[in-house]
Enzyme design. Structure first.
Site, PDB file in Angstrom:
ATOM      1  CG  ASP A  18     -42.943  53.858-146.897  1.00  0.00           C
ATOM      2  OD1 ASP A  18     -42.456  53.939-145.760  1.00  0.00           O
ATOM      3  OD2 ASP A  18     -44.086  54.253-147.179  1.00  0.00           O
ATOM      4  CB  CYS A  69     -74.736  46.845-131.114  1.00  0.00           C
ATOM      5  SG  CYS A  69     -74.582  48.390-132.014  1.00  0.00           S
TER       6      CYS A  69
END
Ligand code: IVH
Length: 678
Positions: free
Chosen positions: A120, A431
């Site tokens: 992979d 924020c």
């Protein structure tokens, strides 16, 4: 121009051959025959000769693996033969159908196959001229790939020279070993960067870095499995080719098997389905290849994939469940991450309730809707993520996921920092979600370590408007804290205030860690503090000065510069100074009892956590490393020691207990109980 003496030429050539040989022993065979020190000595000698005679430097010199460079771009280059992909099969019936097709086309009763593990990673093509590595390409679109030669030179198992001076192209897989993937992801989380979803993404992201140092430091590895035009080298079968590749000096996967029929292939697949997790790299199936090249030629290929090979995937560890909702998390850097809220489902031993959806483009690409039945998988066995939707279960009641137009926390504007980014961010610098995450980082154990300032209190402090930046916690008054409501009594308040007071004396490297400077984790913070000694110097150092510090590369240096150039940072530092936060290393505490000593720790300790003992060793001038080598002076052995113990014994490294360490460091065991040392 200086005349180059013949003996220098000969010496350089001899050193290169030796170094490449020892490189091969170490990285391909994992069977070194000389010590690290001897290897370093050879390399140093070569580097020095090349410095004296730069005309002698060649692209295939082993020194090219260790120097670094910043590339401008990756050139696009035509493949000498298209790089195809493979068709997939998922069960025994399908693989038998493949076998039937092959036999029918070849009009034969029996075919030999080679079964290989499907690694992979990402596939690459490597070209050699006269035995020298000249070009490495990514797969790209299959027709053209990108020139990643320089990065591939930093993959140590790729030979820069072959055993024979041949012109040849080979192909194979570059991958990231499990241990490296986990190390890298932990480091990224620590630095406030998003972790890679799986080792393949990590490999792809590493191999395409313009800064070759990043590739070098991420320890990629390779398995080569394909030779172009094998007939030129007298090869008649894949099985021969694998042997030949090994002889040429490539790293070839040792688990391939020659199978006389499809039953053996199925057996191999079953065996590795259960044993794959024992490997130190990820595999996602078996690649089945018709062994003889002559037969491969007769079968040919479609535009996409060869007819003589197929991928036989392992059953994924996946589960199906219902997507109940999509919530949004706002991270420290403002990234809005959509999170799947799932009907709880069992997957690979854990109950999964939430899974990553990565970003909003991902949701759109996969057309994931609220109410859908979705498949979830654990990427690389770790983080659960939503992979796909079972559209056959749709009722029409499903709802599209809305891309937020404003921040779910502060209603501020959202957008992308760069047009090519996938991450959507809250652009409001004030924020509260960002501030809350930043505060959590600031007071965490590896930073200011303020006990009692957990998520809930942070939430209240920010929501009440009492804390508007990191420095504000040092200005909190008892009166303000009593306003936080019930549950926060006098005792809690006075404990909290004394913790905050104590935190003003936090060692500099921990304060730096807590600031959350992008790309600066604990290790970098430590070298910064050691080398610069106070925050003023760090904040005014140029990129050049920063890169002089061992362990700090240009990207990190730029990130540090950018952080301190920000007006808000300047204000923050002033405010911290005014509050009395000690922003420098102690000058007088020059106790260097452990100077020049290198330690490794194994097993659980009684008095210290790993972080604590590392801090102590560092503060007394010693070094701590992760693995035992000949350079290790002491292995500190705790309870249930791991494999490091045996390695230390083999190498003759001194073993000490925790109390022997205390003696060595001249620490009174009593003092450990009386005060928290660091
Ligand atoms: S042979 C033309 N062998 O799987 C045939 N591929 O899904 C080329 N892969 O693109 C492929 N391990 O990146 C082959 N032992 C192996 C492999 C392998 C991994 C990858 C390769 C290929 C992809 C196809």
């Amino acid at each position: 121009m200086k005349e180059i003496p013949e003996e220098v030429r000969r010496k350089v050539e001899e050193l290169r051959e030796k170094i490449e040989y020892h490189n091969y022993r170490y990285y391909v065979l994992a069977d070194p025959v000389i010590s690290d020190e001897e290897y370093d000595r050879l390399m140093k000698e070569l580097i020095e000769l090349e410095k004296l005679y730069p005309e002698l430097v060649t692209p295939d010199s082993p020194t090219q693996r260790i120097g670094d460079m910043i590339l401008n771009e990756f050139k696009s280059v035509q493949h000498s033969e298209p790089m195809l992909s493979l068709d997939n099969t998922y069960d025994e019936d399908q693989i038998r159908e493949f076998d039937d097709r092959v036999k029918r086309s070849l009009e034969t009763k029996g075919v030999e196959y080679v079964a290989e593990l499907k690694i992979d990673g990402v596939s690459v093509a490597l070209r050699y001229e006269k035995g020298k590595f000249v070009l490495g390409l990514t797969r790209g679109d299959g027709t053209r790939g990108e020139d990643i030669t320089e990065n591939l030179k930093r993959v140590r198992s790729i030979p820069l020279r072959l055993r024979k001076p041949l012109d040849v192209e080979v192909r194979g897989e570059i991958y990231m070993p499990v241990e490296e993937f986990e190390r890298l992801n932990n480091e990224r989380i620590e630095n406030g960067e998003p972790p890679f979803a799986n080792p393949r993404n990590a490999t792809a992201g590493t191999i395409r870095q313009l800064d070759t140092r990043i590739t070098r430091e991420r320890h990629l590895d390779s398995f080569i499995y394909y030779v172009l035009n094998p007939e030129r080298y007298g090869l008649e079968s894949q099985w021969d080719a694998l042997d030949w590749l090994k002889d040429m000096g490539f790293k070839v996967n040792p688990h391939s098997k020659l199978c006389i029929n499809i039953d053996e292939v199925v057996g191999y697949w079953k065996q590795w389905t259960s044993e794959k997790d024992k490997l130190s790299y990820w595999v996602d199936g078996v690649v089945v290849k018709v062994n003889r090249f002559q037969l491969q030629k007769m079968l040919g290929s479609t535009a996409k994939a060869p007819r003589w090979a197929i991928a036989f995937k392992f059953p994924a560890q996946r589960a199906k469940t219902k997507l109940l909702d999509v919530t949004i998390q706002v991270g420290r850097t403002g990234v809005l991450t959509p999170v799947a809220e799932l009907e709880p489902v069992q997957l690979a031993g854990t109950l999964v309730k939430r899974a990553s959806l990565h970003n909003f483009e991902y949701i759109e690409d996969k057309d994931i809707r609220i109410g859908d039945w979705v498949y979830i998988e654990k990427a690389g066995g770790i983080i659960p993520q939503v992979i796909s939707v079972d559209v056959s279960e749709r009722t029409g009641e499903e709802k599209k996921v809305q891309i937020p137009e404003s921040c779910p926390v502060c209603s501020g504007k959202v957008g992308k920092l760069n047009p090519e980014d996938v991450a959507l961010r809250c652009l409001n610098p004030h924020c509260p979600a960002k501030l809350k995450r930043a505060l959590e980082t600031f007071v965490a154990r590896n930073a200011l370590d303020i006990k009692g300032l957990g998520e809930k209190i942070i939430e209240k402090l920010v929501d009440a408007g009492l804390v508007k930046d990191l420095a504000d916690i040092f200005y909190l008054t008892p009166f303000e804290l009593t306003q936080l409501g019930p549950g926060i009594g006098h005792k809690t308040i006075s404990n909290l205030l004394s913790e905050i007071e104590r935190a003003k004396l936090t060692p500099l490297h921990k304060v730096i860690t807590g600031l959350g400077i992008p790309m600066v984790g604990e290790k970098t913070a430590r070298v910064l503090a050691q080398n610069m000694r106070n925050i003023r110097r760090i904040s005014t150092a140029t990129v050049d000065e920063l890169t002089q510090i061992p362990g700090i590369g240009p990207e990190v240096a730029r990130s540090i510069r950018e952080y301190f150039d920000n007006e808000k940072t300047k204000h923050l530092i002033e405010k911290l100074e005014k509050a009395g936060v000690k922003l420098q290393e102690d000058q007088e505490q020059q106790n260097q009892t452990l100077a020049g000593m290198t330690f490794v720790v194994t097993g659980a300790l009684r008095n210290f956590s790993r972080n604590q003992i590392e801090d102590i060793i560092h503060s007394l001038g010693g070094k701590v490393t992760d693995s035992v080598t000949k350079n290790t002076d002491y292995l500190i052995v705790g309870e249930n020691p791991g494999s490091k113990l045996q390695k230390a014994k083999n190498l003759g490294v001194k073993l000490i207990t925790e109390s022997q360490f205390l003696e060595l460091a001249k620490i009174e065991p009593k003092s450990l109980q009386q005060q928290r040392l660091f």
